[in-house]
Scaffold this motif. Structure first.
Motif, PDB file in Angstrom:
ATOM      1  N   ALA A  10       0.996  -1.153  -0.276  1.00 19.84           N
ATOM      2  CA  ALA A  10      -0.012   0.218  -0.156  1.00 19.84           C
ATOM      3  C   ALA A  10       1.012   1.574  -0.171  1.00 19.84           C
ATOM      4  N   GLU A  11       1.786   1.014   0.779  1.00 19.22           N
ATOM      5  CA  GLU A  11       2.692   2.636   0.820  1.00 19.22           C
ATOM      6  C   GLU A  11       3.520   2.559  -0.160  1.00 19.22           C
ATOM      7  N   LEU A  12       3.826   1.729  -0.913  1.00 23.61           N
ATOM      8  CA  LEU A  12       4.965   1.753  -2.456  1.00 23.61           C
ATOM      9  C   LEU A  12       3.774   1.833  -3.537  1.00 23.61           C
ATOM     10  N   GLN A  13       2.465   1.293  -3.190  1.00 19.76           N
ATOM     11  CA  GLN A  13       1.886   1.809  -4.452  1.00 19.76           C
ATOM     12  C   GLN A  13       1.431   3.504  -4.307  1.00 19.76           C
ATOM     13  N   ALA A  14       1.347   3.918  -3.146  1.00 20.41           N
ATOM     14  CA  ALA A  14       1.068   5.426  -2.972  1.00 20.41           C
ATOM     15  C   ALA A  14       2.359   6.150  -3.369  1.00 20.41           C
ATOM     16  N   ASP A  15       3.456   5.656  -2.960  1.00 21.31           N
ATOM     17  CA  ASP A  15       4.415   6.473  -3.175  1.00 21.31           C
ATOM     18  C   ASP A  15       5.846   5.951  -3.429  1.00 21.31           C
ATOM     19  N   GLY A  16       6.114   5.352  -4.483  1.00 19.83           N
ATOM     20  CA  GLY A  16       7.831   4.209  -5.569  1.00 19.83           C
ATOM     21  C   GLY A  16       7.876   4.825  -4.608  1.00 19.83           C
ATOM     22  N   ARG A  17       8.531   6.155  -4.415  1.00 16.85           N
ATOM     23  CA  ARG A  17       9.789   6.894  -3.701  1.00 16.85           C
ATOM     24  C   ARG A  17      10.138   7.287  -2.707  1.00 16.85           C
ATOM     25  N   LEU A  18       9.337   6.512  -1.866  1.00 17.16           N
ATOM     26  CA  LEU A  18       9.979   6.008  -0.481  1.00 17.16           C
ATOM     27  C   LEU A  18      11.467   5.923  -0.477  1.00 17.16           C
ATOM     28  N   THR A  19      12.240   6.806   0.539  1.00 15.44           N
ATOM     29  CA  THR A  19      13.213   5.939   0.473  1.00 15.44           C
ATOM     30  C   THR A  19      13.336   4.219   1.658  1.00 15.44           C
ATOM     31  N   LEU A  20      14.151   3.383   1.613  1.00 18.45           N
ATOM     32  CA  LEU A  20      13.702   1.936   2.801  1.00 18.45           C
ATOM     33  C   LEU A  20      13.381   2.589   3.790  1.00 18.45           C
ATOM     34  N   THR A  21      14.070   4.111   4.843  1.00 20.81           N
ATOM     35  CA  THR A  21      14.189   4.237   6.140  1.00 20.81           C
ATOM     36  C   THR A  21      12.641   4.622   6.187  1.00 20.81           C
TER      37      THR A  21
END
Length: 150
Positions: A10-21
């Motif tokens: 869900a988080e990656l679909q919302a923002d695929g540019r999230l840092t791993l941290t």
């Protein structure tokens, strides 16, 4: 797939540019454990890739058409699939059960550009018996993320 995997998706679909941290913080995991889970989701094919979502009009491709295709015989689908894959303006093609046999999404600059593509490429694909086009007026529900919590 557990609840944590679904949160990651869900988080990656919302923002695929999230840092791993940032992703690890949002799903309450250590960075190393989060990275392992992301890699496992990628290896399993749950995460197919990452890409930017681009406004078609911003790149001169604001004219969208849904094309319905009926094939001559079922043996032609492999050849049709390959032909559709090779056409850059075809941004999606789905085989359907029943009639029609295909739903094809096409983007072009305008109606004249679509007509050229239709006349010179789409109508010449071997194995297609009939094409029917519908111009997209508006995206009432734009393409969105898959629901991860049902």
């Amino acid at each position: 797939m557990d609840a944590t995997d679904r949160k990651i998706l869900a988080e990656l679909q919302a923002d695929g540019r999230l840092t791993l941290t940032d992703l690890a913080d949002r799903v309450n995991l250590s960075i190393s454990r989060c990275q392992r889970r992301v890699r496992e989701l990628e290896a399993q094919g749950a995460i197919r890739g990452y890409r930017a979502v681009i406004d078609p009009a911003a790149v001169g491709l604001g004219f969208e058409v849904l094309v319905f295709a009926v094939v001559v015989h079922p043996e032609a689908v492999t050849q049709i699939d390959a032909a559709l894959e090779a056409i850059p303006q075809v941004i999606e093609a789905r085989r359907l059960f029943g009639d029609p046999d295909y739903l094809i999404r096409v983007v072009t600059a305008d109606l004249a550009d679509y007509q050229r593509l239709y006349d010179t490429v789409l109508s010449k694909i071997p194995g297609i018996q009939r094409l029917s086009s519908t111009i997209v007026l508006k995206h009432s529900v734009p393409t969105r993320a898959l629901p991860t919590q049902l």
